[in-house]
Design a protein around this motif. Structure first.
Motif, PDB file in Angstrom:
ATOM      1  N   THR A  65      61.657  45.047  55.524  1.00  0.00           N
ATOM      2  CA  THR A  65      61.827  44.072  56.607  1.00  0.00           C
ATOM      3  C   THR A  65      61.714  42.619  56.139  1.00  0.00           C
ATOM      4  OG1 THR A  65      59.453  44.215  57.111  1.00  0.00           O
ATOM      5  CG2 THR A  65      60.919  45.697  58.314  1.00  0.00           C
ATOM      6  N   LYS A  66      61.131  42.402  54.953  1.00  0.00           N
ATOM      7  CA  LYS A  66      60.908  41.023  54.503  1.00  0.00           C
ATOM      8  C   LYS A  66      62.214  40.266  54.279  1.00  0.00           C
ATOM      9  CE  LYS A  66      56.381  41.761  52.360  1.00  0.00           C
ATOM     10  NZ  LYS A  66      55.591  41.722  51.096  1.00  0.00           N
ATOM     11  N   HIS A  67      63.223  40.964  53.758  1.00  0.00           N
ATOM     12  CA  HIS A  67      64.516  40.338  53.469  1.00  0.00           C
ATOM     13  C   HIS A  67      65.610  40.929  54.357  1.00  0.00           C
ATOM     14  CE1 HIS A  67      62.557  38.713  49.869  1.00  0.00           C
ATOM     15  NE2 HIS A  67      62.086  39.930  49.684  1.00  0.00           N
ATOM     16  N   PHE A  68      65.203  41.415  55.522  1.00  0.00           N
ATOM     17  CA  PHE A  68      66.134  42.133  56.393  1.00  0.00           C
ATOM     18  C   PHE A  68      67.326  41.273  56.802  1.00  0.00           C
ATOM     19  CE2 PHE A  68      67.705  43.058  60.618  1.00  0.00           C
ATOM     20  CZ  PHE A  68      68.056  44.397  60.507  1.00  0.00           C
ATOM     21  N   GLY A  69      67.069  40.010  57.159  1.00  0.00           N
ATOM     22  CA  GLY A  69      68.132  39.140  57.660  1.00  0.00           C
ATOM     23  C   GLY A  69      69.305  39.032  56.698  1.00  0.00           C
ATOM     24  N   VAL A  70      69.004  38.921  55.395  1.00  0.00           N
ATOM     25  CA  VAL A  70      70.069  38.827  54.391  1.00  0.00           C
ATOM     26  C   VAL A  70      70.641  40.208  54.081  1.00  0.00           C
ATOM     27  CG1 VAL A  70      70.667  37.985  52.101  1.00  0.00           C
ATOM     28  CG2 VAL A  70      68.871  36.846  53.403  1.00  0.00           C
ATOM     29  N   ASN A  71      69.757  41.183  53.891  1.00  0.00           N
ATOM     30  CA  ASN A  71      70.194  42.519  53.485  1.00  0.00           C
ATOM     31  C   ASN A  71      71.165  43.148  54.485  1.00  0.00           C
ATOM     32  OD1 ASN A  71      68.586  42.293  51.256  1.00  0.00           O
ATOM     33  ND2 ASN A  71      66.964  43.645  51.990  1.00  0.00           N
ATOM     34  N   HIS A  72      70.838  43.052  55.773  1.00  0.00           N
ATOM     35  CA  HIS A  72      71.695  43.706  56.762  1.00  0.00           C
ATOM     36  C   HIS A  72      73.042  42.990  56.884  1.00  0.00           C
ATOM     37  CE1 HIS A  72      72.544  46.546  59.908  1.00  0.00           C
ATOM     38  NE2 HIS A  72      72.865  45.583  60.735  1.00  0.00           N
ATOM     39  N   ASN A  73      73.030  41.687  56.736  1.00  0.00           N
ATOM     40  CA  ASN A  73      74.302  40.957  56.783  1.00  0.00           C
ATOM     41  C   ASN A  73      75.189  41.288  55.586  1.00  0.00           C
ATOM     42  OD1 ASN A  73      74.593  39.161  59.158  1.00  0.00           O
ATOM     43  ND2 ASN A  73      72.609  38.383  58.498  1.00  0.00           N
ATOM     44  N   ILE A  74      74.580  41.647  54.457  1.00  0.00           N
ATOM     45  CA  ILE A  74      75.370  42.082  53.301  1.00  0.00           C
ATOM     46  C   ILE A  74      76.009  43.440  53.593  1.00  0.00           C
ATOM     47  CG2 ILE A  74      75.228  42.848  50.902  1.00  0.00           C
ATOM     48  CD1 ILE A  74      73.128  40.684  50.443  1.00  0.00           C
ATOM     49  N   VAL A  75      75.252  44.335  54.213  1.00  0.00           N
ATOM     50  CA  VAL A  75      75.796  45.649  54.587  1.00  0.00           C
ATOM     51  C   VAL A  75      76.938  45.478  55.589  1.00  0.00           C
ATOM     52  CG1 VAL A  75      75.291  47.837  55.740  1.00  0.00           C
ATOM     53  CG2 VAL A  75      73.627  46.865  54.149  1.00  0.00           C
ATOM     54  N   VAL A  76      76.732  44.617  56.563  1.00  0.00           N
ATOM     55  CA  VAL A  76      77.751  44.363  57.588  1.00  0.00           C
ATOM     56  C   VAL A  76      78.987  43.706  56.969  1.00  0.00           C
ATOM     57  CG1 VAL A  76      78.209  43.022  59.695  1.00  0.00           C
ATOM     58  CG2 VAL A  76      76.075  44.260  59.463  1.00  0.00           C
ATOM     59  N   GLY A  77      78.837  43.156  55.769  1.00  0.00           N
ATOM     60  CA  GLY A  77      79.979  42.568  55.073  1.00  0.00           C
ATOM     61  C   GLY A  77      81.080  43.567  54.774  1.00  0.00           C
ATOM     62  N   SER A  78      80.794  44.851  54.927  1.00  0.00           N
ATOM     63  CA  SER A  78      81.833  45.874  54.734  1.00  0.00           C
ATOM     64  C   SER A  78      82.851  45.865  55.870  1.00  0.00           C
ATOM     65  CB  SER A  78      81.193  47.266  54.633  1.00  0.00           C
ATOM     66  OG  SER A  78      80.520  47.599  55.848  1.00  0.00           O
ATOM     67  N   ILE A  79      82.485  45.296  57.007  1.00  0.00           N
ATOM     68  CA  ILE A  79      83.378  45.296  58.174  1.00  0.00           C
ATOM     69  C   ILE A  79      84.710  44.610  57.881  1.00  0.00           C
ATOM     70  CG2 ILE A  79      83.661  44.396  60.522  1.00  0.00           C
ATOM     71  CD1 ILE A  79      80.738  44.990  61.023  1.00  0.00           C
TER      72      ILE A  79
END
Length: 518
Positions: free
Chosen positions: A437-451
């Motif tokens: 959860t510490k770096h969630f904001g960046v990590n999840h946006n990287i995953v969403v970058g697959s869209i």
């Protein structure tokens, strides 16, 4: 203000924000009219829908900004980007104040798509930090309200712009530019970012609060579905939605009132409760240590991974592929829903958008509901298993769409809406579980970058099949008949099958972690 009142007030603010943040969900409702406005081909229309999704490529910037900037500022940045992206399109296309080239339109759509990431990032971080133990519930409920956006914007357009299809299309652009910015301005002062707190995460008050919120959320969803299926005056439907959005305010008001009464009782008995300063100091110190241990034991993450180290993790690449072939396909379907309905001879595109939006609302809520009430049940499936099940259901939905029937169209749209919504909610939880959860904001946006990758490639295939069909059987560049999307639907179903296999692989690789977590 108290530490119990503020998290609930922030959560209500998140519900309002997410209700208006899904501006991309209304695109199918006016995409056909936009195609006529701009006099563009299906390929170029696909490029515009891709541009909105491509904005998510730079979504990680909002995660980095959230580390260094106050969250209200991150929120306002998102609202401003959307205002510029949709607002300039409105002034050019509708008001004819200036002329924009197609490449400039593409850039504005990119900007509008990126704005969603900024608002999402602020919402996710506030939800996770306000209710760390119940983070899946908090994130799931707030994310579910984003599923309502298509329904809400459709109702607003039918209320204020229902004179012609051209007027409706202009209404969507105007509302998409103004409403999220206004929502950001109203809610920005209500957002807080706090660390884990045992008293605000596991008390009976929190349990009661979430139960009440579940009841209100389910009632909101039932109302949205009912008014999507049954014809009713648009203004009355909109008033009803507004009342349902205001109803959760009862929770922070109730918590605040309870604490006010408790504070008065405490003041009356303060002379009986006084403690020596040194004793109080040590009690506070012990309490802080207890909270730290409590957080470590109950957050339930596999490991904390910095965003710069993600590419070294095999789980990340498996997860990235899962998201690319799974949830992304659902979004591509939604982007093409207007043309799919038109090719099948249906004129009820707005109703289909509202239906998908309403069922998407329930889909996003369902994982949170099950996790909250059955998380301790040994038969409760893990996030990867739940994603695999949802993806199999999506395969069935695409196959059902091969039947030439309005009923099949409505049922499949509802199914894809609910399971795409579930995948969106589950993905947020799984990012936190696997990478922390510490770096969630960046990590999840990287995953969403697959869209954007999926939106472009899978949408491009749909546009090619559509163009070929229009050349053979169409009229004026439009394709009519089941053949227009038949090959595309089969291909999308195959992609979801691959995503289901990847979800199974991810579970097998992390089976030990999930068995310990349960």
């Amino acid at each position: 203000m108290s530490r119990k009142f503020l998290p609930w007030l922030s959560l209500v603010a998140l519900l309002w924000l997410q209700s208006f943040n899904g501006t991309n969900l209304s695109f199918p409702a006016y995409s056909s009219q936009l195609k006529e406005f701009l006099k563009i081909s299906q390929f170029k229309l696909n490029y515009l829908s891709f541009a909105s999704d491509a904005g998510k490529v730079l979504g990680f910037i909002s995660g980095i900004a959230a580390v260094y900037l106050p969250l209200p500022l991150v929120l306002l940045a998102g609202g401003s980007l959307g205002f510029a992206g949709y607002g300039l399109q409105y002034l050019s296309i509708v008001r004819k104040m200036f002329t924009l080239s197609f490449s400039q339109m593409w850039c504005l759509s990119f900007l509008a798509g990126n704005s969603i990431c900024w608002i999402n990032t602020a919402c996710y971080i506030v939800a996770i930090n306000s209710f760390p133990v119940n983070r899946q519930v908090a994130v799931g409920i707030t994310a579910s309200y984003q599923g309502l956006s298509g329904k809400i914007y459709t109702d607003m357009v039918h209320t204020f712009f229902h004179t012609s299809q051209r007027e409706e299309a202009s209404g969507y652009l105007l509302l998409n530019s103004l409403v999220p910015l206004v929502a950001c301005l109203v809610t920005a002062p209500m957002l807080i970012k706090q660390g884990a707190d045992k008293t605000t995460s596991s008390s009976n008050d929190v349990k009661v609060g979430f139960i009440v919120l579940f009841v209100l959320t389910i009632a909101t969803g039932i109302y949205a579905v009912a008014t999507s299926l049954v014809s009713a005056p648009a203004v009355l439907v909109l008033v009803g939605i507004a009342l349902f959005l205001l109803a959760p305010l009862a929770i922070p008001i109730g918590v605040g009132f309870e604490e006010l009464m408790s504070s008065r009782k405490t003041q009356q008995k303060v002379h009986d409760l006084e403690a020596p300063p040194d004793k109080f100091y040590f009690e506070e110190e012990d309490h802080t240590k207890e909270e730290e241990e409590f957080e470590k034991e109950t957050i339930g993450v596999k490991e904390e991974v910095e965003w710069t180290q993600l590419w070294k993790k095999l789980d990340f690449w498996i997860y990235f592929g899962l998201y690319l072939f799974g949830p992304t396909v659902g979004l591509v379907f939604m982007n093409n829903l207007g043309q799919i309905a038109e090719s099948r001879g249906s004129t009820a595109t707005s109703s289909l958008v509202a239906l998908s939006s309403s069922f998407g609302f329930f889909g996003r809520l369902l994982p949170s509901l099950l996790d909250y009430f059955f998380s301790r049940n040994k038969y409760m499936p893990s996030s990867p298993v739940s994603m695999a099940g949802s993806l199999v259901a999506m395969v069935a939905s695409f196959l059902l769409l091969l039947i030439d029937s309005d009923i099949a169209l409505y049922i499949s749209t509802a199914m894809i809406g609910i399971f795409s919504g579930a995948l969106t909610s589950l993905s947020v939880t799984m990012t936190a579980e696997l990478f922390g959860t510490k770096h969630f904001g960046v990590n999840h946006n990287i995953v969403v970058g697959s869209i954007p990758l999926g939106s472009f490639s899978f949408g491009l295939l749909a546009a090619k099949v559509y163009r070929d069909g229009a050349a053979l059987y169409g009229d004026d560049g439009k394709c009519f008949g089941m053949h227009c999307f038949q090959t595309t639907l089969v291909f999308w179903g195959m992609l979801c099958s691959i995503a289901a296999l990847l979800a199974a692989v991810l579970y097998i690789r992390n089976r030990k972690f999930y068995s310990q977590k349960s």
